[in-house]
Design an enzyme around this catalytic site. Structure first.
Site, PDB file in Angstrom:
ATOM      1  N   TYR A 160       0.831  -1.210   0.000  1.00 48.64           N
ATOM      2  CA  TYR A 160       0.000   0.000   0.000  1.00 48.64           C
ATOM      3  C   TYR A 160       0.870   1.268   0.000  1.00 48.64           C
ATOM      4  CZ  TYR A 160      -3.965   2.932   1.639  1.00 48.64           C
ATOM      5  OH  TYR A 160      -4.949   3.891   1.789  1.00 48.64           O
ATOM      6  N   LYS A 164       0.827   4.135  -2.897  1.00 45.51           N
ATOM      7  CA  LYS A 164       0.422   5.500  -2.533  1.00 45.51           C
ATOM      8  C   LYS A 164       1.556   6.489  -2.814  1.00 45.51           C
ATOM      9  CE  LYS A 164      -3.837   4.855  -1.312  1.00 45.51           C
ATOM     10  NZ  LYS A 164      -4.876   5.169  -2.337  1.00 45.51           N
TER      11      LYS A 164
HETATM   12  P1  NAP Z   1     -13.584   2.044   1.472  1.00 40.93           P
HETATM   13  O1  NAP Z   1     -14.584   2.528   2.463  1.00 40.93           O
HETATM   14  O2  NAP Z   1     -13.050   0.666   1.576  1.00 40.93           O
HETATM   15  O3  NAP Z   1     -14.156   2.301   0.008  1.00 40.93           O
HETATM   16  C1  NAP Z   1     -13.410   1.934  -1.129  1.00 40.93           C
HETATM   17  C2  NAP Z   1     -14.360   1.712  -2.273  1.00 40.93           C
HETATM   18  O4  NAP Z   1     -13.578   1.318  -3.428  1.00 40.93           O
HETATM   19  C3  NAP Z   1     -15.345   0.573  -2.003  1.00 40.93           C
HETATM   20  O5  NAP Z   1     -16.655   0.949  -2.361  1.00 40.93           O
HETATM   21  C4  NAP Z   1     -14.811  -0.554  -2.878  1.00 40.93           C
HETATM   22  O6  NAP Z   1     -15.799  -1.454  -3.341  1.00 40.93           O
HETATM   23  C5  NAP Z   1     -14.244   0.224  -4.043  1.00 40.93           C
HETATM   24  N1  NAP Z   1     -13.329  -0.584  -4.836  1.00 40.93           N
HETATM   25  C6  NAP Z   1     -12.406  -1.477  -4.391  1.00 40.93           C
HETATM   26  N2  NAP Z   1     -11.783  -2.062  -5.426  1.00 40.93           N
HETATM   27  C7  NAP Z   1     -12.324  -1.553  -6.553  1.00 40.93           C
HETATM   28  C8  NAP Z   1     -12.108  -1.772  -7.940  1.00 40.93           C
HETATM   29  N3  NAP Z   1     -11.187  -2.664  -8.372  1.00 40.93           N
HETATM   30  N4  NAP Z   1     -12.850  -1.091  -8.842  1.00 40.93           N
HETATM   31  C9  NAP Z   1     -13.794  -0.203  -8.416  1.00 40.93           C
HETATM   32  N5  NAP Z   1     -14.038   0.064  -7.118  1.00 40.93           N
HETATM   33  C10 NAP Z   1     -13.317  -0.612  -6.195  1.00 40.93           C
HETATM   34  O7  NAP Z   1     -12.275   2.988   1.476  1.00 40.93           O
HETATM   35  P2  NAP Z   1     -12.060   4.513   1.936  1.00 40.93           P
HETATM   36  O8  NAP Z   1     -11.525   4.495   3.313  1.00 40.93           O
HETATM   37  O9  NAP Z   1     -13.242   5.338   1.590  1.00 40.93           O
HETATM   38  O10 NAP Z   1     -10.808   4.896   0.994  1.00 40.93           O
HETATM   39  C11 NAP Z   1     -10.948   5.568  -0.245  1.00 40.93           C
HETATM   40  C12 NAP Z   1      -9.565   5.911  -0.787  1.00 40.93           C
HETATM   41  O11 NAP Z   1      -8.875   6.721   0.158  1.00 40.93           O
HETATM   42  C13 NAP Z   1      -8.674   4.698  -1.032  1.00 40.93           C
HETATM   43  O12 NAP Z   1      -7.877   4.901  -2.168  1.00 40.93           O
HETATM   44  C14 NAP Z   1      -7.819   4.650   0.211  1.00 40.93           C
HETATM   45  O13 NAP Z   1      -6.603   3.985  -0.033  1.00 40.93           O
HETATM   46  C15 NAP Z   1      -7.635   6.128   0.482  1.00 40.93           C
HETATM   47  N6  NAP Z   1      -7.280   6.440   1.867  1.00 40.93           N
HETATM   48  C16 NAP Z   1      -8.125   6.109   2.897  1.00 40.93           C
HETATM   49  C17 NAP Z   1      -7.750   6.436   4.194  1.00 40.93           C
HETATM   50  C18 NAP Z   1      -8.612   6.133   5.391  1.00 40.93           C
HETATM   51  O14 NAP Z   1      -8.160   6.394   6.528  1.00 40.93           O
HETATM   52  N7  NAP Z   1      -9.813   5.615   5.252  1.00 40.93           N
HETATM   53  C19 NAP Z   1      -6.526   7.074   4.440  1.00 40.93           C
HETATM   54  C20 NAP Z   1      -5.714   7.383   3.357  1.00 40.93           C
HETATM   55  C21 NAP Z   1      -6.099   7.061   2.089  1.00 40.93           C
HETATM   56  P3  NAP Z   1     -16.206  -2.751  -2.454  1.00 40.93           P
HETATM   57  O15 NAP Z   1     -16.859  -2.194  -1.255  1.00 40.93           O
HETATM   58  O16 NAP Z   1     -17.115  -3.524  -3.340  1.00 40.93           O
HETATM   59  O17 NAP Z   1     -14.919  -3.458  -2.152  1.00 40.93           O
END
Ligand code: NAP
Length: 259
Positions: A160, A164
């Site tokens: 990851y 990133k």
């Molecule tokens: P999340 O709640 O897990 O949501 C991610 C979404 O992406 C889910 O709806 C998932 O679908 C979808 N997804 C996964 N694989 C996919 C694919 N191959 N094609 C299309 N859609 C796909 O994550 P989040 O926390 O909102 O994170 C969103 C972004 O922010 C990510 O890139 C993550 O790395 C980044 N981020 C998050 C955090 C944090 O603290 N939460 C911090 C830094 C960065 P399914 O539900 O069907 O799997």
């Protein structure tokens, strides 16, 4: 602030938000719609996008839900074509879809590595390549990719952290290549944001989600964890018409300084 709102003579711009069914992506989709953008909510399962699409429509916006795996070329090409058909040519792209496959290096499998690279890096590449055609033709575009504070290194996240950090280099290169066509590219690097992604991390660490959040808040200068809306506000700025001279940047949205 409303940019390019529907009606009123201003041109309505069309945005694609990947992973928009929930978490940060859903908040970004709602926020961009509130700014007058039409929004294609792209996620693995089309049915999962219904709630975000309905929230946009309930607020008076235009949205469509599209099922696509961002790591598959055919899915991406079809999703972008469908967006153009149903909403108009997409000129805003938010590369947000993401997964975690955390493990210490000695336990990390080939699949853990490949899956994370495929969704985050290949996904952002395929989506950006498909959408830039419309952006170049329009002479205007915005690309925002979700990086993370993990880009600076994080135990158990070799895969990851690598993607990133990779997205930051990808973003800076898009900024250089596409700037002359009126297209900006920027990255948002969130810290700890309360979403399902971290619920899964808490479960893996065998702590309750509430204890996990409280423990994280103690380490954050503003003394709270982030919310999806905190990230959506940054995406709203980067995709705004007035951010035309801001490109190739990485903005840490982490409640304190990161470098
Ligand atoms: P999340 O709640 O897990 O949501 C991610 C979404 O992406 C889910 O709806 C998932 O679908 C979808 N997804 C996964 N694989 C996919 C694919 N191959 N094609 C299309 N859609 C796909 O994550 P989040 O926390 O909102 O994170 C969103 C972004 O922010 C990510 O890139 C993550 O790395 C980044 N981020 C998050 C955090 C944090 O603290 N939460 C911090 C830094 C960065 P399914 O539900 O069907 O799997």
């Amino acid at each position: 602030m409303t940019d390019g709102a529907a009606g009123g003579g201003a041109q309505e711009r069309v945005a694609i938000v990947t992973g928009g069914a929930r978490g940060i992506g859903a908040a970004i989709a709602r926020r961009l719609a509130a700014q007058g953008r039409a929004v294609a909510v792209v996620d693995l399962d089309e049915a999962s996008t219904a709630e975000t699409v309905q929230a946009v429509r309930d607020a008076g916006g235009r949205a469509t839900g599209i099922g696509a795996d961002v790591s598959r070329t055919e899915d991406v090409e079809a999703a972008v074509a469908r967006t153009a058909d149903e909403l108009g040519a997409p000129t805003i792209l938010v590369n947000n879809a993401g997964i975690l496959r955390d493990n210490l290096l000695f336990k990390m499998t080939d699949d853990d590595w490949d899956a994370v690279v495929a969704v985050h890096l290949r996904g952002a590449f395929l989506m950006s390549r498909a959408v830039q055609r419309h952006q170049v033709e329009a002479g205007w575009g915005r690309i925002v990719s979700l990086s993370s504070t993990s880009a600076l290194g994080n135990r158990g996240q070799a895969n990851y952290a690598a993607v990133k950090a990779g997205l930051q280099g990808f973003t800076k290169t898009l900024a250089i290549e596409l700037g002359r066509y009126g297209v900006t590219a920027n990255a948002i690097a969130p810290g700890f944001i309360a979403t399902d992604m971290l619920r899964a991390t808490a479960a893996r660490m065998k702590v309750s989600y509430e204890d996990f959040l409280a423990g994280a808040a103690k380490e954050i200068p503003v003394a709270r964890v982030g919310q999806p809306e905190d990230v959506a506000a940054a995406a709203a700025f980067f995709t705004s018409d007035e951010a035309a001279f801001v490109s190739g940047q990485v903005l840490y949205v982490a409640g304190g300084p990161k470098a």
